[in-house]
Scaffold this motif. Structure first.
Motif, PDB file in Angstrom:
ATOM      1  N   ILE A   1      11.948  29.289  48.403  1.00 48.66           N
ATOM      2  CA  ILE A   1      11.069  30.343  47.881  1.00 48.66           C
ATOM      3  C   ILE A   1       9.760  30.391  48.670  1.00 48.66           C
ATOM      4  CG2 ILE A   1       9.729  31.038  45.855  1.00 48.66           C
ATOM      5  CD1 ILE A   1      12.085  30.125  44.137  1.00 48.66           C
ATOM      6  N   SER A   2       9.278  29.242  49.138  1.00 48.03           N
ATOM      7  CA  SER A   2       8.063  29.227  49.968  1.00 48.03           C
ATOM      8  C   SER A   2       8.269  30.012  51.250  1.00 48.03           C
ATOM      9  CB  SER A   2       7.669  27.783  50.306  1.00 48.03           C
ATOM     10  OG  SER A   2       7.397  27.038  49.156  1.00 48.03           O
ATOM     11  N   VAL A   3       9.380  29.734  51.937  1.00 46.24           N
ATOM     12  CA  VAL A   3       9.686  30.468  53.176  1.00 46.24           C
ATOM     13  C   VAL A   3       9.859  31.950  52.870  1.00 46.24           C
ATOM     14  CG1 VAL A   3      11.403  30.762  55.013  1.00 46.24           C
ATOM     15  CG2 VAL A   3      10.707  28.452  54.297  1.00 46.24           C
ATOM     16  N   MET A   4      10.471  32.240  51.717  1.00 45.85           N
ATOM     17  CA  MET A   4      10.721  33.632  51.352  1.00 45.85           C
ATOM     18  C   MET A   4       9.416  34.403  51.142  1.00 45.85           C
ATOM     19  SD  MET A   4      13.276  34.991  48.399  1.00 45.85           S
ATOM     20  CE  MET A   4      12.274  34.392  47.041  1.00 45.85           C
ATOM     21  N   VAL A   5       8.430  33.803  50.447  1.00 46.26           N
ATOM     22  CA  VAL A   5       7.191  34.545  50.198  1.00 46.26           C
ATOM     23  C   VAL A   5       6.404  34.736  51.501  1.00 46.26           C
ATOM     24  CG1 VAL A   5       7.013  33.827  47.788  1.00 46.26           C
ATOM     25  CG2 VAL A   5       5.888  32.466  49.540  1.00 46.26           C
ATOM     26  N   ILE A   6       6.508  33.779  52.434  1.00 50.90           N
ATOM     27  CA  ILE A   6       5.860  33.945  53.741  1.00 50.90           C
ATOM     28  C   ILE A   6       6.489  35.117  54.489  1.00 50.90           C
ATOM     29  CG2 ILE A   6       5.509  32.879  56.003  1.00 50.90           C
ATOM     30  CD1 ILE A   6       5.320  30.172  54.552  1.00 50.90           C
ATOM     31  N   ILE A   7       7.838  35.165  54.502  1.00 51.70           N
ATOM     32  CA  ILE A   7       8.546  36.238  55.217  1.00 51.70           C
ATOM     33  C   ILE A   7       8.284  37.591  54.553  1.00 51.70           C
ATOM     34  CG2 ILE A   7      10.845  37.121  55.807  1.00 51.70           C
ATOM     35  CD1 ILE A   7      11.738  34.206  56.143  1.00 51.70           C
TER      36      ILE A   7
ATOM     37  N   ALA B   1      19.645  34.749  41.285  1.00 49.97           N
ATOM     38  CA  ALA B   1      20.917  34.519  41.964  1.00 49.97           C
ATOM     39  C   ALA B   1      21.068  33.081  42.449  1.00 49.97           C
ATOM     40  CB  ALA B   1      21.038  35.486  43.151  1.00 49.97           C
ATOM     41  N   MET B   2      19.977  32.430  42.787  1.00 49.56           N
ATOM     42  CA  MET B   2      20.045  31.108  43.422  1.00 49.56           C
ATOM     43  C   MET B   2      20.023  29.957  42.420  1.00 49.56           C
ATOM     44  SD  MET B   2      17.413  29.560  46.298  1.00 49.56           S
ATOM     45  CE  MET B   2      15.977  29.730  45.227  1.00 49.56           C
TER      46      MET B   2
ATOM     47  N   PHE C   1       7.060  23.094  39.154  1.00 51.07           N
ATOM     48  CA  PHE C   1       7.300  22.360  40.398  1.00 51.07           C
ATOM     49  C   PHE C   1       7.414  23.307  41.590  1.00 51.07           C
ATOM     50  CE2 PHE C   1       9.826  20.244  43.618  1.00 51.07           C
ATOM     51  CZ  PHE C   1       9.240  18.987  43.671  1.00 51.07           C
ATOM     52  N   ILE C   2       8.151  24.410  41.426  1.00 45.35           N
ATOM     53  CA  ILE C   2       8.296  25.383  42.525  1.00 45.35           C
ATOM     54  C   ILE C   2       6.931  25.948  42.903  1.00 45.35           C
ATOM     55  CG2 ILE C   2       9.218  27.666  43.128  1.00 45.35           C
ATOM     56  CD1 ILE C   2      11.706  26.964  41.486  1.00 45.35           C
ATOM     57  N   THR C   3       6.105  26.235  41.889  1.00 44.35           N
ATOM     58  CA  THR C   3       4.748  26.734  42.163  1.00 44.35           C
ATOM     59  C   THR C   3       3.951  25.727  42.983  1.00 44.35           C
ATOM     60  OG1 THR C   3       4.761  27.965  40.083  1.00 44.35           O
ATOM     61  CG2 THR C   3       2.621  27.564  41.103  1.00 44.35           C
TER      62      THR C   3
ATOM     63  N   GLN D   1      15.620  16.479  44.549  1.00 46.65           N
ATOM     64  CA  GLN D   1      16.078  17.118  45.794  1.00 46.65           C
ATOM     65  C   GLN D   1      16.386  18.590  45.575  1.00 46.65           C
ATOM     66  OE1 GLN D   1      19.458  15.217  47.564  1.00 46.65           O
ATOM     67  NE2 GLN D   1      19.575  16.623  49.300  1.00 46.65           N
ATOM     68  N   GLN D   2      17.060  18.902  44.466  1.00 48.80           N
ATOM     69  CA  GLN D   2      17.343  20.311  44.158  1.00 48.80           C
ATOM     70  C   GLN D   2      16.044  21.111  43.998  1.00 48.80           C
ATOM     71  OE1 GLN D   2      19.897  19.627  40.654  1.00 48.80           O
ATOM     72  NE2 GLN D   2      21.388  21.031  41.585  1.00 48.80           N
ATOM     73  N   ALA D   3      15.100  20.545  43.256  1.00 50.33           N
ATOM     74  CA  ALA D   3      13.846  21.244  42.999  1.00 50.33           C
ATOM     75  C   ALA D   3      13.070  21.474  44.293  1.00 50.33           C
ATOM     76  CB  ALA D   3      12.999  20.447  42.007  1.00 50.33           C
ATOM     77  N   ILE D   4      13.050  20.455  45.167  1.00 46.04           N
ATOM     78  CA  ILE D   4      12.359  20.616  46.458  1.00 46.04           C
ATOM     79  C   ILE D   4      13.036  21.704  47.282  1.00 46.04           C
ATOM     80  CG2 ILE D   4      11.870  19.478  48.658  1.00 46.04           C
ATOM     81  CD1 ILE D   4      11.454  16.880  47.092  1.00 46.04           C
ATOM     82  N   THR D   5      14.378  21.729  47.264  1.00 48.17           N
ATOM     83  CA  THR D   5      15.116  22.759  48.022  1.00 48.17           C
ATOM     84  C   THR D   5      14.767  24.156  47.526  1.00 48.17           C
ATOM     85  OG1 THR D   5      16.945  21.208  48.369  1.00 48.17           O
ATOM     86  CG2 THR D   5      17.406  23.558  48.710  1.00 48.17           C
ATOM     87  N   TYR D   6      14.798  24.345  46.199  1.00 52.84           N
ATOM     88  CA  TYR D   6      14.429  25.653  45.644  1.00 52.84           C
ATOM     89  C   TYR D   6      12.988  26.017  46.045  1.00 52.84           C
ATOM     90  CZ  TYR D   6      18.517  25.102  42.571  1.00 52.84           C
ATOM     91  OH  TYR D   6      19.780  24.921  42.085  1.00 52.84           O
TER      92      TYR D   6
END
Length: 540
Positions: free
Chosen positions: A314-320, A110-111, A390-392, A305-310
């Motif tokens: 996702i980092s915050v999401m996996v922690i939550i 979705a994102m 990069f996200i990984t 910047q887009q890649a860092i944002t994604y």
């Protein structure tokens, strides 16, 4: 040219090893857990001008690094603790991995423009498993209940397998363009089950070799290094889970090791494995940091910047996700089952929070991301490969550094160290020694009474064991938080260490006199080392 490239690669590995050792020592000086410090140092080194970009072959990590690291983790895992906490371990290693992969798949689709559901599951499978080495390294030296470390270690043994299976099916779906839940579940059962079978079968074969062939400590130690590679390669050859093969085989051989290994083998193998495991882990973590240029290169239509944002989202999401999963998984089974309430102590909100916050990603996530192929079967570029890499990298960096640095403070804040479930370790150690001395004395009195009467050496052995039992009993009393007894115990340790130091100095004199053979002197030095190690592990 080939020789020059080989020499260059060897020099690079030696340079990385030396840099890793210096950085670990600096990290100890700064009291920062070495996986965190090495990743940050590797990240800093990647910005050094002129440093060659290191592109890691994922097969190198999966084949060279992963089997021995998994095997060492399985060998060091207590089977009793693993079986005792099998329910929370299973809920984390399977339930949380699939839960994380599913949410990451739908949110990323979705994102991120151009992301499909199979690509989302691919990313979810890559970033879902926490890294055991990172968590246990951060927890080292911090008092936490054994329950917490046992569950973390058990989870890390299994979640690598479940996440790699998700990754494998998602990769097949991206490449083929089709995905079937029914086939995926059936394949999962087959791949996992047969992986276990292969691991146990190979382990039993090595057990027979250790037990019935004329091995030596050096041969046994080398066989323990061959075992994980045979398990992994054989399972992967038949497209089963090599990770589960290594884990199951390692657990079985560890459980049977007391039947086949003598004291010399155990001492040698333990020392060699500790050094090799440390070197492999250190290299992997510094390589994670050095992979930044590879992760940034070729982002294509996405800006940095887009890649860092994604990556941050996702980092915050996996922690939550992990924190959200922890509390229902910990408490709902207790509410539903009177047996669980009767047999297990409550984990408490503190221990559950620590487990939730210890979800740091590491080597398996990096290796999985790097193993995504460059091209599809039709020759086209693999979609979104560089963005996934990069996200990984961002998820590893955020979870490892942010969670790793804040975990000790969180432990102190929760006061979870005060919730010990068993007696303190020093009391357990003294209790075990006292039990062993007593059973030995009883056996001597029952089986060798005539020898005690007639043989001065055996009589002296009985007196020595009686003295040791008495000393251990006094030690247990001294652990009763009596300050006077504690000071006496500390003085006792100081005197013992000083006596050993004098004996070492005398060995040096004996070497210069050149009367005794060097082999005999080294044997006595090894005995002094054992005596000193015994003292250093005593409570102070």
């Amino acid at each position: 040219m080939h020789d020059n490239a080989l020499h260059g690669n060897i020099l690079l590995v030696l340079g990385l090893l030396f840099a890793m050792l210096l950085l670990v020592m600096l990290g100890q000086k700064l009291r920062i857990s070495y996986p965190i410090f090495l990743v940050l140092a590797g990240l800093a080194l990647s910005f050094v001008p002129g440093l060659p970009i290191i592109v890691i072959n994922p097969d190198l990590i999966f084949l060279i690094f992963l089997p021995p690291l998994l095997y060492q983790a399985a060998w060091d895992t207590s089977w009793q603790d693993f079986w005792r906490w099998k329910r929370p371990i299973g809920l984390l290693a399977f339930g949380l991995v699939f839960f994380t992969s599913t949410i990451v798949a739908y949110v990323s689709r979705a994102m991120i423009p151009g992301f499909t559901l199979p690509l989302g599951f691919l990313l979810g499978g890559i970033i879902s498993p926490p890294d055991a080495v990172a968590a246990t390294s951060v927890l080292k030296g911090i008092k936490v209940p054994r329950r917490v470390t046992s569950i973390l270690e058990g989870e890390s043994l299994i979640n690598d397998a479940s996440s790699l299976i998700v990754f494998r099916f998602a990769l097949a779906a991206v490449v083929s363009g089709t995905f079937s839940w029914h086939e995926a579940v059936a394949s999962f059962v087959l791949v996992s089950g047969m992986g276990l079978v292969v691991g146990l079968a190979v382990a039993y074969g090595f057990y027979l070799i250790h037990r019935y062939l004329p091995t030596t400590p050096s041969i046994n130690t080398l066989l323990t290094f061959l075992a994980p590679y045979v398990m992994y390669l054989l399972a992967e050859e038949f497209h089963f889970s090599g990770v589960l093969a290594v884990v199951s085989g390692g657990l079985l051989l560890s459980h049977l090791s007391h039947r086949v290994f003598d004291a010399d083998t155990r001492l040698q193998a333990t020392s060699v494995w500790a050094s090799v495991g440390f070197a492999l882990n250190g290299l992997v973590f510094i390589l994670i940091g050095l992979e930044l240029p590879v992760a940034v290169e070729g982002l294509g239509s996405y800006s940095l910047q887009q890649a860092i944002t994604y990556g941050l989202i996702i980092s915050v999401m996996v922690i939550i996700i992990r924190l959200v999963w922890m509390y229902p998984a910990a408490f709902i089974p207790r509410w539903l089952s009177p047996r669980i309430r009767a047999t297990e102590t409550s984990p408490g909100w503190q221990g559950t929070l620590i487990l939730g916050w210890a979800g740091m990603r590491g080597v398996v996530s990096l290796a999985s991301a790097l193993s995504v192929p460059l091209l599809l079967n039709n020759g086209q570029a693999f979609p979104q490969r560089n963005l996934i890499l990069f996200i990984t990298f961002v998820v590893i960096l955020v979870t490892l550094v942010f969670q790793g640095l804040t975990l000790p403070a969180l432990i102190r804040f929760t006061g979870v160290a005060e919730q010990e479930e068993r007696m303190p370790p020093e009391e357990q150690e003294a209790g075990i020694r006292l039990r062993l001395r007593r059973v030995a004395l009883a056996h001597l009195a029952q089986q060798y009474a005539p020898d005690i009467e007639n043989n001065e050496l055996i009589s002296a052995l009985q007196h020595r064991m009686q003295a040791e039992a008495q000393r251990t009993g006094n030690l247990l009393e001294a652990l009763d938080y009596d300050e006077t007894k504690r000071r006496a115990l500390q003085r006792y340790h100081q005197v013992l260490l000083d006596v050993l130091h004098v004996q070492r100095e005398e060995l040096f004199v004996l070497r210069r006199e050149d009367v005794f053979e060097e082999e005999m002197l080294r044997h006595q030095e090894a005995q002094l080392d054992l005596d000193e190690a015994k003292i250093s592990h005593m409570p102070h």
